[in-house]
Design a protein around this motif. Structure first.
Motif, PDB file in Angstrom:
ATOM      1  N   MET A 184       0.840  -1.200   0.000  1.00 44.59           N
ATOM      2  CA  MET A 184       0.000   0.000   0.000  1.00 44.59           C
ATOM      3  C   MET A 184       0.874   1.248   0.000  1.00 44.59           C
ATOM      4  O   MET A 184       0.598   2.214  -0.703  1.00 44.59           O
ATOM      5  CB  MET A 184      -0.910   0.016   1.240  1.00 44.59           C
ATOM      6  N   LYS A 185       1.931   1.197   0.812  1.00 45.85           N
ATOM      7  CA  LYS A 185       2.822   2.350   0.906  1.00 45.85           C
ATOM      8  C   LYS A 185       3.476   2.626  -0.444  1.00 45.85           C
ATOM      9  O   LYS A 185       3.545   3.771  -0.897  1.00 45.85           O
ATOM     10  CB  LYS A 185       3.887   2.089   1.974  1.00 45.85           C
ATOM     11  N   LEU A 186       3.942   1.549  -1.092  1.00 44.80           N
ATOM     12  CA  LEU A 186       4.559   1.703  -2.406  1.00 44.80           C
ATOM     13  C   LEU A 186       3.569   2.300  -3.391  1.00 44.80           C
ATOM     14  O   LEU A 186       3.901   3.177  -4.184  1.00 44.80           O
ATOM     15  CB  LEU A 186       5.045   0.342  -2.920  1.00 44.80           C
ATOM     16  N   LYS A 187       2.333   1.819  -3.315  1.00 40.49           N
ATOM     17  CA  LYS A 187       1.282   2.293  -4.215  1.00 40.49           C
ATOM     18  C   LYS A 187       1.038   3.784  -3.987  1.00 40.49           C
ATOM     19  O   LYS A 187       0.929   4.569  -4.929  1.00 40.49           O
ATOM     20  CB  LYS A 187       0.004   1.496  -3.970  1.00 40.49           C
ATOM     21  N   ALA A 188       0.955   4.140  -2.695  1.00 41.84           N
ATOM     22  CA  ALA A 188       0.710   5.536  -2.341  1.00 41.84           C
ATOM     23  C   ALA A 188       1.858   6.404  -2.850  1.00 41.84           C
ATOM     24  O   ALA A 188       1.636   7.487  -3.397  1.00 41.84           O
ATOM     25  CB  ALA A 188       0.568   5.664  -0.830  1.00 41.84           C
ATOM     26  N   LEU A 189       3.080   5.888  -2.704  1.00 38.60           N
ATOM     27  CA  LEU A 189       4.252   6.623  -3.177  1.00 38.60           C
ATOM     28  C   LEU A 189       4.142   6.893  -4.673  1.00 38.60           C
ATOM     29  O   LEU A 189       4.346   8.005  -5.135  1.00 38.60           O
ATOM     30  CB  LEU A 189       5.507   5.794  -2.911  1.00 38.60           C
ATOM     31  N   ARG A 190       3.782   5.831  -5.396  1.00 37.66           N
ATOM     32  CA  ARG A 190       3.681   5.956  -6.850  1.00 37.66           C
ATOM     33  C   ARG A 190       2.594   6.960  -7.225  1.00 37.66           C
ATOM     34  O   ARG A 190       2.749   7.778  -8.100  1.00 37.66           O
ATOM     35  CB  ARG A 190       3.376   4.595  -7.474  1.00 37.66           C
ATOM     36  N   LYS A 191       1.466   6.859  -6.517  1.00 38.48           N
ATOM     37  CA  LYS A 191       0.344   7.775  -6.798  1.00 38.48           C
ATOM     38  C   LYS A 191       0.758   9.200  -6.480  1.00 38.48           C
ATOM     39  O   LYS A 191       0.444  10.124  -7.209  1.00 38.48           O
ATOM     40  CB  LYS A 191      -0.867   7.374  -5.958  1.00 38.48           C
ATOM     41  N   GLY A 192       1.471   9.367  -5.342  1.00 40.19           N
ATOM     42  CA  GLY A 192       1.919  10.694  -4.936  1.00 40.19           C
ATOM     43  C   GLY A 192       2.810  11.305  -5.988  1.00 40.19           C
ATOM     44  O   GLY A 192       2.646  12.465  -6.365  1.00 40.19           O
ATOM     45  N   LYS A 193       3.714  10.475  -6.527  1.00 39.62           N
ATOM     46  CA  LYS A 193       4.602  10.948  -7.577  1.00 39.62           C
ATOM     47  C   LYS A 193       3.811  11.438  -8.775  1.00 39.62           C
ATOM     48  O   LYS A 193       4.036  12.521  -9.282  1.00 39.62           O
ATOM     49  CB  LYS A 193       5.525   9.810  -7.995  1.00 39.62           C
ATOM     50  N   ALA A 194       2.844  10.587  -9.201  1.00 39.61           N
ATOM     51  CA  ALA A 194       2.043  10.939 -10.375  1.00 39.61           C
ATOM     52  C   ALA A 194       1.289  12.228 -10.107  1.00 39.61           C
ATOM     53  O   ALA A 194       1.194  13.107 -10.956  1.00 39.61           O
ATOM     54  CB  ALA A 194       1.080   9.809 -10.714  1.00 39.61           C
ATOM     55  N   GLY A 195       0.756  12.351  -8.891  1.00 35.51           N
ATOM     56  CA  GLY A 195      -0.005  13.547  -8.533  1.00 35.51           C
ATOM     57  C   GLY A 195       0.871  14.786  -8.586  1.00 35.51           C
ATOM     58  O   GLY A 195       0.475  15.821  -9.102  1.00 35.51           O
ATOM     59  N   ASN A 196       2.091  14.661  -8.077  1.00 30.67           N
ATOM     60  CA  ASN A 196       3.002  15.802  -8.097  1.00 30.67           C
ATOM     61  C   ASN A 196       3.310  16.223  -9.520  1.00 30.67           C
ATOM     62  O   ASN A 196       3.396  17.402  -9.816  1.00 30.67           O
ATOM     63  CB  ASN A 196       4.318  15.437  -7.399  1.00 30.67           C
ATOM     64  N   GLY A 197       3.459  15.213 -10.392  1.00 31.16           N
ATOM     65  CA  GLY A 197       3.799  15.509 -11.765  1.00 31.16           C
ATOM     66  C   GLY A 197       2.729  16.352 -12.437  1.00 31.16           C
ATOM     67  O   GLY A 197       3.020  17.360 -13.082  1.00 31.16           O
ATOM     68  N   SER A 198       1.471  15.968 -12.237  1.00 35.56           N
ATOM     69  CA  SER A 198       0.403  16.649 -12.967  1.00 35.56           C
ATOM     70  C   SER A 198      -0.058  17.908 -12.238  1.00 35.56           C
ATOM     71  O   SER A 198      -0.507  18.857 -12.848  1.00 35.56           O
ATOM     72  CB  SER A 198      -0.774  15.690 -13.163  1.00 35.56           C
ATOM     73  N   GLY A 199       0.047  17.906 -10.932  1.00 30.14           N
ATOM     74  CA  GLY A 199      -0.499  19.047 -10.198  1.00 30.14           C
ATOM     75  C   GLY A 199       0.577  19.797  -9.434  1.00 30.14           C
ATOM     76  O   GLY A 199       0.460  20.055  -8.244  1.00 30.14           O
ATOM     77  N   LYS A 200       1.648  20.117 -10.105  1.00 32.06           N
ATOM     78  CA  LYS A 200       2.771  20.751  -9.440  1.00 32.06           C
ATOM     79  C   LYS A 200       2.373  22.102  -8.851  1.00 32.06           C
ATOM     80  O   LYS A 200       2.782  22.461  -7.748  1.00 32.06           O
ATOM     81  CB  LYS A 200       3.927  20.922 -10.419  1.00 32.06           C
ATOM     82  N   GLY A 201       1.578  22.838  -9.623  1.00 27.45           N
ATOM     83  CA  GLY A 201       1.180  24.178  -9.191  1.00 27.45           C
ATOM     84  C   GLY A 201       0.548  24.141  -7.812  1.00 27.45           C
ATOM     85  O   GLY A 201       0.892  24.930  -6.923  1.00 27.45           O
ATOM     86  N   ALA A 202      -0.335  23.175  -7.624  1.00 32.79           N
ATOM     87  CA  ALA A 202      -1.072  23.089  -6.370  1.00 32.79           C
ATOM     88  C   ALA A 202      -0.119  22.868  -5.202  1.00 32.79           C
ATOM     89  O   ALA A 202      -0.224  23.522  -4.168  1.00 32.79           O
ATOM     90  CB  ALA A 202      -2.082  21.951  -6.436  1.00 32.79           C
ATOM     91  N   SER A 203       0.848  21.959  -5.383  1.00 34.70           N
ATOM     92  CA  SER A 203       1.725  21.632  -4.271  1.00 34.70           C
ATOM     93  C   SER A 203       2.652  22.820  -3.957  1.00 34.70           C
ATOM     94  O   SER A 203       3.002  23.057  -2.815  1.00 34.70           O
ATOM     95  CB  SER A 203       2.539  20.371  -4.584  1.00 34.70           C
ATOM     96  N   VAL A 204       3.019  23.569  -4.991  1.00 36.30           N
ATOM     97  CA  VAL A 204       3.861  24.748  -4.766  1.00 36.30           C
ATOM     98  C   VAL A 204       3.076  25.786  -3.956  1.00 36.30           C
ATOM     99  O   VAL A 204       3.560  26.340  -2.972  1.00 36.30           O
ATOM    100  CB  VAL A 204       4.339  25.363  -6.104  1.00 36.30           C
ATOM    101  N   ASN A 205       1.820  25.965  -4.363  1.00 41.26           N
ATOM    102  CA  ASN A 205       0.967  26.914  -3.645  1.00 41.26           C
ATOM    103  C   ASN A 205       0.820  26.520  -2.184  1.00 41.26           C
ATOM    104  O   ASN A 205       0.840  27.348  -1.297  1.00 41.26           O
ATOM    105  CB  ASN A 205      -0.411  26.989  -4.281  1.00 41.26           C
TER     106      ASN A 205
END
Lengths: 355, 258
Positions: free
Chosen positions: A333-354
């Motif tokens: 689950m942790k690995l999955k979450a990590l992978r999802k987190g990575k993908a999320g960061n890639g597409s929604g970089k603006g949000a995380s910077v904000n």
């Protein structure tokens, strides 16, 4: 539609990993970075990957335990030796052509024997099937261990007893009992191995994601329900078994053409188990995982050589650790979450910077 | 409903089966007409599921004959019975749990997709065309059974009620002439049961097939079925319209006792 995308992604990941590995390793090998020890492992790794992909078709997709994959490999290997011997004797020596013909013949012979075997064997299920495949692997090794075979101008000479081949002086001995194959003109190379891996992957994926692939998996999940939607379980399991055997044969042919001599005992029960370990650790039904696991587990014993006598001990520990990690729900689950987190960061970089 | 001049889609004559010395079903006669929803009811152990297993040829009957559209089914095995046009669901759900929801439905279409392994390996035009058609048909079926949103989910992860619906969708994917439902409402709450009833009617109207269902929920049976067969101790106890069955003293006796 979503499912279709998933499918394409699955196979695309496998293809790209294989291609990337090939390019990287070719460059490293050519530039001498890899060293002789690891360079000599390139072709065997390809063989084991092909055999493991085939076995995964049977164990992972079809859900039937098969303990005789090494038997099919030895069929492929010794078929290749005979065919290559015959071709060489008749003056055909171009390595690429010889290798191609050998692999095709090895695939066909192993596939055909797999089909013959499946007629009685697939009447059995579960443990019984595993026992029969185990016995088959042993029988093949023991038969080939006693075969003497040579070729001369009168054709092939065959005997179960040494020194009775009665060959013409220009003939050459191809298989010499317990000594195994002798005087093979090697023809395998890494590029051929890479192509064979790629073709095996394409064949397995294309069957998996087709009408018969779905039927094979349906029989694995629920045989009774599969029969009530009109699926003939024996026919589907035969298909998986034959594809598995044929790929084992192809892998064996590539292997046989990589060494100038090898004995039948190379393809014993241990090898069957080893390939099964690659499949199980890579993940049942998971081809990408199988490729990675096979590569790591073939290379690992070499890397652990500096441990001298503790080598196999550490190897076993590593195997157990991998098993624990890949089967632990929490870690997965942790690995999955990590992978999802990575993908999320890639597409929604603006949000995380904000944030 | 059963008009004399209509041809029954399924005709069962003196059907019986023994397990060792035990006679589970005996002397059963049934006729099922096209586009009709039939109920098969009876107390526990009356032999209802055994009848289903004989109709789908999971069990080979000891006595009697089964005719589907006038054709004798004696020599058929379960696979051929499915080809002949009988589809079913199971009392204890039997899905392909490790496959996606839409793949479960596509698996049901196995015999309507005709391309070969060669087509599959080389991804020929025929493969693409037939897979595209299968995808479209599967999506339509999921739509009918309100499962579209779960298409890519693994079947084993579906909630219980949806699993039952998926099983019916998979059965319908075989394009049957007769659909057998074994306790479709088992384990469902009243609202789910209500939805299920609407769905069963919709399936009948949309696909114009005959449906035979086993059910213990009497309200459902009486409201949805146009004809009912009552079994008791493996024998035919009564048959008729829901009104006739409800007022039949034999049936009341079998269910409630003297």
């Amino acid at each position: 539609m979503k499912r279709k995308l998933n499918v394409n992604r699955n196979s695309a990941v496998s293809y790209s990993i294989v291609i990337a590995l090939y390019i990287a390793l070719s460059i490293m090998s050519a530039s001498g970075l890899l060293g002789r020890k690891y360079s000599s492992l390139l072709v065997p790794v390809c063989c084991y990957i092909v055999a493991a992909i085939g076995l995964n078709m049977n164990v992972g997709i079809s859900g039937e335990l098969n303990l005789g994959q090494a038997g099919f490999m030895s069929l492929g290997a010794f078929t290749a030796v005979i065919v290559a011997g015959a071709l060489n004797f008749h003056g055909i020596t171009a390595p690429a052509l010889v290798l191609l013909i050998c692999i095709i013949c090895g695939t066909l012979v192993a596939g055909f024997l797999g089909w013959l075997m499946s007629i009685p064997v697939l009447k059995l299920e579960g443990d019984y099937l595993a026992i029969v495949t185990l016995a088959f692997g042993q029988i093949i090794v023991n038969i080939i261990n006693n075969v003497y075979l040579g070729i001369d101008e009168n054709g092939l000479h065959f005997s179960f007893v040494n020194n009775t081949l009665q060959m013409q002086p220009d003939g050459s001995v191809l298989i010499s009992g317990p000594m195994g194959a002798t005087g093979v003109k090697t023809a395998s190379n890494f590029t051929a191995g890479f192509l064979l891996v790629l073709i095996s992957l394409i064949v397995v994926y294309h069957i998996m994601y087709s009408r018969n692939g779905r039927a094979i998996m349906a029989c694995r999940d629920n045989r009774i329900a599969a029969s009530t939607v009109g699926i003939n379980a024996v026919a589907e399991k035969t298909l998986a078994f034959v594809v598995s055997a044929a790929l084992g044969g192809a892998a064996g042919a590539l292997y046989g053409m990589n060494y100038s001599s090898f004995a039948a005992t190379k393809f014993d029960f241990n090898l069957s188990i080893l390939i099964l370990v690659y499949v199980v650790l890579g993940g049942l039904g998971n081809m990408t995982g199988t490729i990675i696991a096979t590569t790591l587990l073939v290379v690992l014993p070499e890397m652990l050589r500096f441990l001298s006598i503790y080598r196999m001990l550490i190897y076993a520990v590593v195997l157990i650790v991998i098993m624990i990690v890949t089967n632990n729900q929490a870690i997965r689950m942790k690995l999955k979450a990590l992978r999802k987190g990575k993908a999320g960061n890639g597409s929604g970089k603006g949000a995380s910077v904000n944030g | 409903m059963a008009e004399e001049n209509r041809q029954p889609i399924l005709e069962v004559q003196d059907l019986g089966i023994d397990f060792g010395g035990l006679t589970a079903v005996n002397n059963l006669n049934m006729k099922i007409y096209p586009e009709q929803i039939d109920g098969l009811i009876g107390p526990n152990g009356a032999g209802k599921t055994t009848v289903f297993n004989m109709l789908t040829k999971v069990y080979q009957p000891t006595r009697g004959k089964i005719f589907l559209e006038g054709k004798d089914m004696e020599k058929l095995n379960p696979v051929e019975a499915s080809h002949a046009g009988i589809a079913r669901t199971f009392q204890n759900i039997r899905l392909f749990y490790n496959m996606s929801v839409i793949d479960n439905v596509k698996t049901g279409m196995h015999n309507h997709i005709r391309y070969s392994n060669f087509d599959a390996i080389f991804r020929t035009g025929r493969f693409r065309r037939e897979e595209k058609e299968a995808q479209k048909e599967a999506e339509e079926l999921l739509e009918i059974f309100h499962l579209s949103q779960y298409a890519s989910l693994t079947a084993g992860n579906l909630p219980y009620g949806q699993q039952r619906r998926l099983e019916i969708a998979r059965a319908m994917a075989t394009r049957p002439k007769l659909l057998l439902l074994d306790e479709p409402a088992a384990g469902m709450n009243p609202q789910e049961t209500e939805e299920l009833m609407a769905m069963i009617r919709e399936v009948r109207d949309h696909f114009k097939i005959a449906i035979l269902l086993i059910e213990h929920d009497m309200q459902l049976v009486m409201r949805i079925c146009e004809h009912i067969t009552v079994l008791n101790y493996g024998m035919l106890l009564a048959e008729g319209t829901p009104q006739e069955i409800q007022n039949n003293p034999e049936v009341i006796k079998a269910y409630i006792g003297d």
